[in-house]
Write an enzyme that holds these catalytic residues in place. Structure first.
Site, PDB file in Angstrom:
ATOM      1  N   ASN A 174       0.845  -1.201   0.000  1.00 26.29           N
ATOM      2  CA  ASN A 174       0.000   0.000   0.000  1.00 26.29           C
ATOM      3  C   ASN A 174       0.880   1.251   0.000  1.00 26.29           C
ATOM      4  O   ASN A 174       1.838   1.337   0.793  1.00 26.29           O
ATOM      5  CB  ASN A 174      -0.868   0.024   1.264  1.00 26.29           C
ATOM      6  CG  ASN A 174      -1.574   1.360   1.455  1.00 26.29           C
ATOM      7  OD1 ASN A 174      -2.546   1.671   0.761  1.00 26.29           O
ATOM      8  ND2 ASN A 174      -1.074   2.181   2.378  1.00 26.29           N
ATOM      9  N   GLU A 175       0.587   2.172  -0.847  1.00 22.47           N
ATOM     10  CA  GLU A 175       1.317   3.455  -0.889  1.00 22.47           C
ATOM     11  C   GLU A 175       2.816   3.227  -0.657  1.00 22.47           C
ATOM     12  O   GLU A 175       3.424   3.831   0.231  1.00 22.47           O
ATOM     13  CB  GLU A 175       0.735   4.458   0.122  1.00 22.47           C
ATOM     14  CG  GLU A 175      -0.697   4.826  -0.212  1.00 22.47           C
ATOM     15  CD  GLU A 175      -1.244   6.057   0.529  1.00 22.47           C
ATOM     16  OE1 GLU A 175      -0.590   6.554   1.456  1.00 22.47           O
ATOM     17  OE2 GLU A 175      -2.345   6.504   0.142  1.00 22.47           O
ATOM     18  N   GLU A 298      -8.637   3.806  -2.434  1.00 19.95           N
ATOM     19  CA  GLU A 298      -8.858   4.741  -1.328  1.00 19.95           C
ATOM     20  C   GLU A 298      -9.323   6.053  -1.933  1.00 19.95           C
ATOM     21  O   GLU A 298      -8.632   6.615  -2.794  1.00 19.95           O
ATOM     22  CB  GLU A 298      -7.569   4.985  -0.525  1.00 19.95           C
ATOM     23  CG  GLU A 298      -7.173   3.826   0.357  1.00 19.95           C
ATOM     24  CD  GLU A 298      -6.001   4.134   1.262  1.00 19.95           C
ATOM     25  OE1 GLU A 298      -5.837   5.297   1.688  1.00 19.95           O
ATOM     26  OE2 GLU A 298      -5.227   3.200   1.532  1.00 19.95           O
TER      27      GLU A 298
END
Ligand code: AHR
Length: 505
Positions: A174-175, A298
């Site tokens: 993630n990210e 997101e």
């Protein structure tokens, strides 16, 4: 005074299918999302099903969320899944680094998968690439999906699951350009190649592997990631690339002006540009045999009240609801390549569907948008032409006063139109026309009395203790929005979302 607008629909001009996964969600170990929002353990006053609160189950079941992403977010690259399985009293307590709170690990993989079953959603698990290992990630996938005679599968069975969970969606970090390891795209791409070399075989042929993508402020991450994967023909290892986009930064959840609201709606274009860019890239990267799709896993509002000390808690008003609705219209447009979106986050964090306080629970205006928009899922997007005046704000900026989208159900029998009146001050008098299957031209006129009014008593005083007295969001066919709360809420009560479904016969 109302303003006049027109919508003309061409149900015979079908475009693409609107994936139901566009209405998915995201729940992270952050603030009071998991603990309190979902998991209450053996709380004496909150009714629960084996530790999972019943009112949350009931509220989310109604939405039929197609998929739920977990455990993060930034938490995902700080999470070691083995901490969260087995007897609860033996699970270690850890420090949830990014959100600066203790992690009891009471809610782990088995609890999450049980929660998904209870609310009727598909799990989407994000693996730890930032601080984990390939071995750890493979073991997690094996625990969830394998039916081989292995020690890891035996562990899963010993924890009460004789059959594989068959988790379809797996995020590979993630990210990773930020909290997921501060990586450069080339470095992440190499790690992605390495992780997926092992994950693919264990996850099963049906599983989808999702790469970490960019956000609007990160212009060349996706290009450089895909360019690296092109080298040595590794693009086949990417099923989807997942972007993030938060809007509203620096503005307040309840203290905002009409111009702030209009600016927020206009800023949805930033998400649109970012998604279009990514879609262009995956179109160019794919082949007829291998199509790469896009996730926005997101998104939502992020108001200045949502800080790490507040557990990213923020209020949710009609502004958030209208923002969600206009975003969904964008997502429908891009639905040929955009497969899943996950608003952040389900409960008590950012643009939540539900807010809880102790044993109390309320459905936010955003919850109602998910509920209202259910009929669009898996329908065909149809051609729509809209005429409406423009709204001017901040002296030089302009946006159309309406936002709309229409689909025809997959059986072709029903048509659904959703319309948002963006004008904070004026009602809309709307003429809708369409030609039906037989080519007969019909039209209907919608006036105020036909609208469904989204009513919501704002929780401006939520933090100071009046939650129990507030009216929960609900629709009323006949009456205009009740003016409740103070300044900000009265202003927002001027906004409306209206909705109609047409029967084809
Ligand atoms: O949703 C809150 C945080 O926002 C997530 O943990 C992270 O992925 C993003 O920056």
């Amino acid at each position: 005074m109302s303003f006049k607008a027109g919508i003309s629909l061409s149900p015979r001009e079908k475009r693409h299918t609107v994936s139901r996964y566009l209405y998915s969600h995201f729940a992270e170990h952050l603030g009071r999302c998991i603990y309190e929002g979902i998991w209450v353990g053996d709380h004496p006053r909150i009714e629960n099903d084996g530790g999972i609160r019943c009112d949350t189950i009931e509220a989310l079941k109604k939405l039929e969320l197609p998929a739920l992403r977990w455990p993060g977010g930034c938490f995902a690259d700080n999470y070691h899944w083995m901490d969260g399985i087995g007897p609860r009293e033996k699970r270690p307590r850890r420090h949830n680094l990014w959100w600066n709170q203790p992690e009891s690990n009471e809610f782990g993989t088995d609890e999450f998968l049980r929660f998904c079953r209870l609310i009727g959603t598909e799990p989407y698990i994000c693996l730890n690439v930032g601080s984990g290992t390939v071995e750890e990630a493979c073991a997690w996938v094996e625990y969830c999906n394998s039916s081989q005679n292995t020690s890891t599968v035996a562990l899963c069975k010993a924890n009460g699951h004789p059959e594989p969970h068959k988790v379809m969606f797996w995020g590979v970090g993630n990210e990773n350009w930020g909290c997921g390891g501060n990586m450069r795209p080339e470095y992440y791409a190499d790690l992605y190649r390495r992780y997926t070399a092992y994950l693919r075989g264990i996850a099963g042929p049906e599983a989808k592997l999702i790469a970490c993508g960019s956000h609007p402020g990160l212009p060349d991450w996706d290009e450089r990631f895909l360019a690296n994967l092109r080298d040595g023909n590794m693009l086949h290892s990417v099923d989807y690339i997942a972007l993030h986009s938060y809007l509203g930064w620096g503005k307040s959840d309840v203290n905002f002006s009409d111009e702030d609201f209009l600016n927020l709606i206009a800023s949805i274009d930033i998400t649109g540009q970012c998604l279009r860019r990514a879609i262009g890239l995956v179109q160019a990267a794919g082949t007829p045999e291998k199509k790469i799709g896009v996730f926005l896993d997101e998104w939502g509002t992020w108001w200045k009240e949502a800080t790490v000390p507040s557990g990213l808690y923020q209020q949710n008003t009609l502004q958030d609801a209208l923002f969600a609705a206009v975003n969904f219209h964008l997502f429908h447009e891009l639905g040929e390549w955009l497969f899943m979106t996950n608003m952040a986050q389900t409960i008590n964090v950012l643009q939540a569907l539900i807010l809880t306080r102790g044993p109390e629970l309320l459905l936010t205006p955003t919850w109602h948008v998910y509920e209202m928009y259910k009929p669009h899922r898996e329908g065909f997007l149809i051609k729509l032409a809209q005429t409406s005046p423009n709204l001017r704000f901040f002296e030089t900026k302009e946006i159309p006063a309406l936002s709309s989208s229409a689909t025809v159900s997959s059986d072709g029998r029903r048509m659904f139109l959703s319309v948002v009146n963006i004008d904070p001050k004026q009602p809309c008098s709307l003429a809708v026309s369409f030609d039906d299957a037989a080519g007969v031209y019909r039209s209907r006129h919608f006036q105020r009395r036909h609208d469904l009014w989204l009513r919501y008593a704002l929780q401006r005083n939520c933090r100071s203790g009046s939650l129990g007295q507030q009216t929960h969001g609900r629709f009323d066919r006949t009456r205009p929005p009740k003016r409740v709360g103070s300044g900000a809420s009265a202003r927002q009560a001027g906004h409306r979302v209206f909705w109609r479904g047409f029967d084809r016969r």
